[in-house]
Scaffold this motif. Structure first.
Motif, mmCIF file in Angstrom:
data_model
loop_
_atom_site.group_PDB
_atom_site.id
_atom_site.type_symbol
_atom_site.label_atom_id
_atom_site.label_comp_id
_atom_site.label_asym_id
_atom_site.label_seq_id
_atom_site.Cartn_x
_atom_site.Cartn_y
_atom_site.Cartn_z
ATOM 1 N N UNK A 46 0.823 -1.209 0.000
ATOM 2 C CA UNK A 46 0.000 0.000 0.000
ATOM 3 C C UNK A 46 0.860 1.264 0.000
ATOM 4 N N UNK A 47 1.831 1.320 0.940
ATOM 5 C CA UNK A 47 2.677 2.505 1.043
ATOM 6 C C UNK A 47 3.560 2.659 -0.190
ATOM 7 N N UNK A 48 4.021 1.524 -0.725
ATOM 8 C CA UNK A 48 4.822 1.575 -1.949
ATOM 9 C C UNK A 48 3.993 2.123 -3.101
ATOM 10 N N UNK A 49 2.733 1.685 -3.165
ATOM 11 C CA UNK A 49 1.853 2.172 -4.220
ATOM 12 C C UNK A 49 1.612 3.671 -4.111
ATOM 13 N N UNK A 50 1.438 4.166 -2.888
ATOM 14 C CA UNK A 50 1.219 5.602 -2.696
ATOM 15 C C UNK A 50 2.469 6.406 -3.032
ATOM 16 N N UNK A 51 3.629 5.885 -2.658
ATOM 17 C CA UNK A 51 4.863 6.608 -2.972
ATOM 18 C C UNK A 51 5.099 6.639 -4.481
ATOM 19 N N UNK A 52 4.725 5.558 -5.160
ATOM 20 C CA UNK A 52 4.830 5.538 -6.623
ATOM 21 C C UNK A 52 3.872 6.550 -7.235
ATOM 22 N N UNK A 53 2.666 6.605 -6.693
ATOM 23 C CA UNK A 53 1.676 7.575 -7.168
ATOM 24 C C UNK A 53 2.179 9.000 -6.949
ATOM 25 N N UNK A 54 2.769 9.244 -5.792
ATOM 26 C CA UNK A 54 3.340 10.568 -5.491
ATOM 27 C C UNK A 54 4.422 10.939 -6.500
ATOM 28 N N UNK A 55 5.296 9.985 -6.816
ATOM 29 C CA UNK A 55 6.382 10.260 -7.760
ATOM 30 C C UNK A 55 5.846 10.529 -9.163
ATOM 31 N N UNK A 56 4.804 9.808 -9.550
ATOM 32 C CA UNK A 56 4.205 10.046 -10.864
ATOM 33 C C UNK A 56 3.604 11.448 -10.936
ATOM 34 N N UNK B 37 -6.744 10.164 -8.461
ATOM 35 C CA UNK B 37 -6.697 8.905 -7.732
ATOM 36 C C UNK B 37 -6.265 9.126 -6.282
ATOM 37 N N UNK B 38 -5.243 9.969 -6.092
ATOM 38 C CA UNK B 38 -4.761 10.259 -4.740
ATOM 39 C C UNK B 38 -5.858 10.917 -3.903
ATOM 40 N N UNK C 189 -10.910 7.499 1.639
ATOM 41 C CA UNK C 189 -11.079 6.046 1.675
ATOM 42 C C UNK C 189 -11.555 5.577 3.052
ATOM 43 N N UNK C 190 -12.426 4.578 3.103
ATOM 44 C CA UNK C 190 -12.820 3.996 4.393
ATOM 45 C C UNK C 190 -11.651 3.326 5.115
ATOM 46 N N UNK C 191 -10.611 2.970 4.372
ATOM 47 C CA UNK C 191 -9.418 2.366 4.967
ATOM 48 C C UNK C 191 -8.590 3.471 5.627
ATOM 49 N N UNK C 192 -8.518 3.459 6.953
ATOM 50 C CA UNK C 192 -7.885 4.560 7.683
ATOM 51 C C UNK C 192 -6.405 4.717 7.337
ATOM 52 N N UNK C 193 -5.683 3.611 7.214
ATOM 53 C CA UNK C 193 -4.251 3.695 6.917
ATOM 54 C C UNK C 193 -4.029 4.296 5.533
ATOM 55 N N UNK C 194 -4.786 3.813 4.562
ATOM 56 C CA UNK C 194 -4.675 4.350 3.206
ATOM 57 C C UNK C 194 -5.054 5.826 3.187
ATOM 58 N N UNK C 195 -6.150 6.158 3.842
ATOM 59 C CA UNK C 195 -6.627 7.543 3.864
ATOM 60 C C UNK C 195 -5.607 8.473 4.526
ATOM 61 N N UNK C 196 -5.090 8.068 5.663
ATOM 62 C CA UNK C 196 -4.155 8.915 6.411
ATOM 63 C C UNK C 196 -2.883 9.184 5.620
ATOM 64 N N UNK C 197 -2.364 8.161 4.969
ATOM 65 C CA UNK C 197 -1.126 8.340 4.203
ATOM 66 C C UNK C 197 -1.357 9.160 2.935
ATOM 67 N N UNK C 198 -2.519 8.991 2.318
ATOM 68 C CA UNK C 198 -2.845 9.806 1.148
ATOM 69 C C UNK C 198 -2.972 11.274 1.547
#
Length: 204
Positions: A1-11, A25-26, A32-41
């Motif tokens: 998940x975190x790798x995917x977000x960092x890749x999205x950030x770099x793009x 997408x970000x 997102x209902x997923x707290x970890x995903x939401x917080x990092x985004x």
């Protein structure tokens, strides 16, 4: 998940051709209902608030404001009839995930507290109650910014007091809550807060 977000950030940062799609997408992940995903985004999006990024900052701010404004009506349903308003109430977690990004960027761009003040009276009652319960960390971080020198794009406590002085119609409960937060703790109350309260009483 975190790798995917960092890749999205770099793009978003390095590939202008796909920036609009990746930004959309970000921002979707920011509720997102997923707290970890939401917080990092949200952490990623917050970094780009103006003046740090003149292109992405306004886009993120507009999206956060749009999500906040959704809370003035009933929650979206699964069909058209529900979306038009079936009288349903917002669940606490759904309220939070719709204003969490706005709170995060307000902690950096303090002037946005005035937008919350102006809009507070239009919120659904159950959502207004959740905001009152959740706003303490934001107010304290803004007030502390004046002490630490981390005032972001604003002036810490001065921005909080300035928003209080505007006191738009419908924001009574929010102003009262902010005063409670700023005067809690048993220590001396900043003279600017006292002066703002006096002005509010005299004007209203």
């Amino acid at each position: 998940m975190l790798l995917g977000l960092s890749t999205l950030r770099d793009l978003i940062n390095l590939r202008p051709a796909v920036r609009p799609t990746c930004t959309k997408m970000l921002l979707h992940y920011c509720t997102s209902p997923d707290k970890i995903l939401r917080s990092n985004a949200i952490l990623i999006a917050r970094r780009w608030i103006s003046p740090d990024h003149t292109i992405l900052g306004p886009i993120i701010e507009a999206h956060a404001t749009e999500m906040l404004h959704k809370l003035s009506g009933p929650p979206p349903g699964d069909d058209e009839e529900e979306e038009e308003g079936g009288g349903a109430a917002w669940e606490e977690i759904d309220s939070i995930r719709h204003f969490e990004l706005f709170f995060a960027i307000t902690s950096k761009k303090h002037v946005l507290l005035r937008e919350l003040m102006r809009f507070f009276g239009k919120l659904m009652p159950e959502t207004a109650s959740v905001i009152l319960a959740q706003i303490e960390p934001l107010v304290k971080s803004m007030a502390a910014a004046a002490v630490t020198g981390g005032g972001g794009s604003g002036g810490g406590l001065a921005d909080v007091v300035g928003a209080m002085r505007e006191f738009p119609d419908g924001s009574d409960m929010l102003v009262r809550r902010i005063v409670d937060i700023l005067t809690d703790g048993g220590g001396d109350v900043h003279t600017d807060v006292v002066a703002a309260v006096v002005d509010i009483v005299e004007e209203k």
